[in-house]
Design a protein around this motif. Structure first.
Motif, mmCIF file in Angstrom:
data_model
loop_
_atom_site.group_PDB
_atom_site.id
_atom_site.type_symbol
_atom_site.label_atom_id
_atom_site.label_comp_id
_atom_site.label_asym_id
_atom_site.label_seq_id
_atom_site.Cartn_x
_atom_site.Cartn_y
_atom_site.Cartn_z
ATOM 1 N N VAL A 126 3.260 7.022 -11.617
ATOM 2 C CA VAL A 126 3.278 5.675 -12.199
ATOM 3 C C VAL A 126 1.835 5.258 -12.476
ATOM 4 N N PRO A 127 1.536 4.824 -13.712
ATOM 5 C CA PRO A 127 0.164 4.431 -14.025
ATOM 6 C C PRO A 127 -0.239 3.130 -13.320
ATOM 7 N N ASP A 128 -1.514 3.039 -12.963
ATOM 8 C CA ASP A 128 -2.030 1.840 -12.299
ATOM 9 C C ASP A 128 -1.803 0.586 -13.134
ATOM 10 N N THR A 129 -1.766 0.749 -14.459
ATOM 11 C CA THR A 129 -1.557 -0.436 -15.304
ATOM 12 C C THR A 129 -0.211 -1.098 -15.015
ATOM 13 N N MET A 130 0.801 -0.322 -14.664
ATOM 14 C CA MET A 130 2.101 -0.917 -14.323
ATOM 15 C C MET A 130 2.005 -1.747 -13.053
ATOM 16 N N MET A 131 1.248 -1.239 -12.082
ATOM 17 C CA MET A 131 1.074 -1.990 -10.830
ATOM 18 C C MET A 131 0.232 -3.239 -11.085
ATOM 19 N N VAL A 135 -0.875 -12.978 -8.647
ATOM 20 C CA VAL A 135 -1.924 -12.596 -7.696
ATOM 21 C C VAL A 135 -3.286 -12.862 -8.347
ATOM 22 N N GLU A 136 -4.118 -13.633 -7.661
ATOM 23 C CA GLU A 136 -5.399 -14.060 -8.238
ATOM 24 C C GLU A 136 -6.410 -12.936 -8.409
ATOM 25 N N ASP A 137 -6.433 -11.997 -7.496
ATOM 26 C CA ASP A 137 -7.380 -10.887 -7.555
ATOM 27 C C ASP A 137 -6.599 -9.570 -7.488
ATOM 28 N N PRO A 138 -5.933 -9.192 -8.571
ATOM 29 C CA PRO A 138 -5.067 -8.017 -8.513
ATOM 30 C C PRO A 138 -5.804 -6.716 -8.220
ATOM 31 N N GLN A 139 -7.060 -6.599 -8.618
ATOM 32 C CA GLN A 139 -7.809 -5.363 -8.358
ATOM 33 C C GLN A 139 -7.922 -5.070 -6.865
ATOM 34 N N ARG A 140 -7.864 -6.106 -6.082
ATOM 35 C CA ARG A 140 -7.941 -5.972 -4.622
ATOM 36 C C ARG A 140 -6.800 -5.111 -4.068
ATOM 37 N N TYR A 141 -5.685 -5.092 -4.778
ATOM 38 C CA TYR A 141 -4.495 -4.393 -4.279
ATOM 39 C C TYR A 141 -4.263 -3.051 -4.950
ATOM 40 N N LEU A 142 -5.247 -2.563 -5.694
ATOM 41 C CA LEU A 142 -5.092 -1.264 -6.341
ATOM 42 C C LEU A 142 -6.020 -0.228 -5.742
ATOM 43 N N ASP A 194 0.832 -1.211 0.000
ATOM 44 C CA ASP A 194 0.000 0.000 0.000
ATOM 45 C C ASP A 194 0.867 1.262 0.000
ATOM 46 N N ARG A 195 1.931 1.246 0.797
ATOM 47 C CA ARG A 195 2.823 2.411 0.823
ATOM 48 C C ARG A 195 3.540 2.584 -0.513
ATOM 49 N N LEU A 196 3.947 1.474 -1.129
ATOM 50 C CA LEU A 196 4.613 1.529 -2.426
ATOM 51 C C LEU A 196 3.669 2.052 -3.499
ATOM 52 N N VAL A 197 2.421 1.598 -3.492
ATOM 53 C CA VAL A 197 1.422 2.068 -4.457
ATOM 54 C C VAL A 197 1.196 3.572 -4.284
ATOM 55 N N ALA A 198 1.083 4.021 -3.050
ATOM 56 C CA ALA A 198 0.889 5.454 -2.796
ATOM 57 C C ALA A 198 2.073 6.257 -3.327
ATOM 58 N N GLU A 199 3.268 5.765 -3.084
ATOM 59 C CA GLU A 199 4.471 6.446 -3.572
ATOM 60 C C GLU A 199 4.508 6.439 -5.102
ATOM 61 N N ALA A 200 4.170 5.304 -5.707
ATOM 62 C CA ALA A 200 4.174 5.198 -7.166
ATOM 63 C C ALA A 200 3.170 6.170 -7.782
ATOM 64 N N ARG A 201 1.985 6.228 -7.222
ATOM 65 C CA ARG A 201 0.964 7.149 -7.739
ATOM 66 C C ARG A 201 1.425 8.602 -7.605
ATOM 67 N N LYS A 202 2.060 8.899 -6.497
ATOM 68 C CA LYS A 202 2.566 10.260 -6.270
ATOM 69 C C LYS A 202 3.595 10.634 -7.343
ATOM 70 N N GLU A 203 4.358 9.638 -7.780
ATOM 71 C CA GLU A 203 5.388 9.856 -8.796
ATOM 72 C C GLU A 203 4.827 9.769 -10.219
#
Length: 69
Positions: A48-53, A62-69, A37-46
């Motif tokens: 980084v498009p959600d598609t990369m994550m 990961v079976e349900d990747p949307q869960r982590y976005l 979650d912290r990495l995603v927040a940092e990536a978004r701040k920089e």
């Protein structure tokens, strides 16, 4: 069916052993999810498009990747 004392002791040990591992795995999962979650927040701040994550999650299997976005 009645279990003997040795059977009860064996089952108690086996169940306790695995439940302890389950608890440790759950704690590790929670810690990793917090780090993600912290990495995603940092990536978004920089910017980084959600598609990369999403691709990273899918590459990891990961079976349900949307869960982590």
């Amino acid at each position: 069916m009645q279990l003997s004392k040795s059977q009860r002791d064996d089952w108690r040990w086996r169940l306790r052993s695995l439940s302890g591992k389950l608890h440790a795995d759950e704690a590790a999962l929670n810690e990793t999810a917090d780090r993600w979650d912290r990495l995603v927040a940092e990536a978004r701040k920089e910017g980084v498009p959600d598609t990369m994550m999403l691709v990273a999650l899918m590459d990891a299997g990961v079976e349900d990747p949307q869960r982590y976005l």
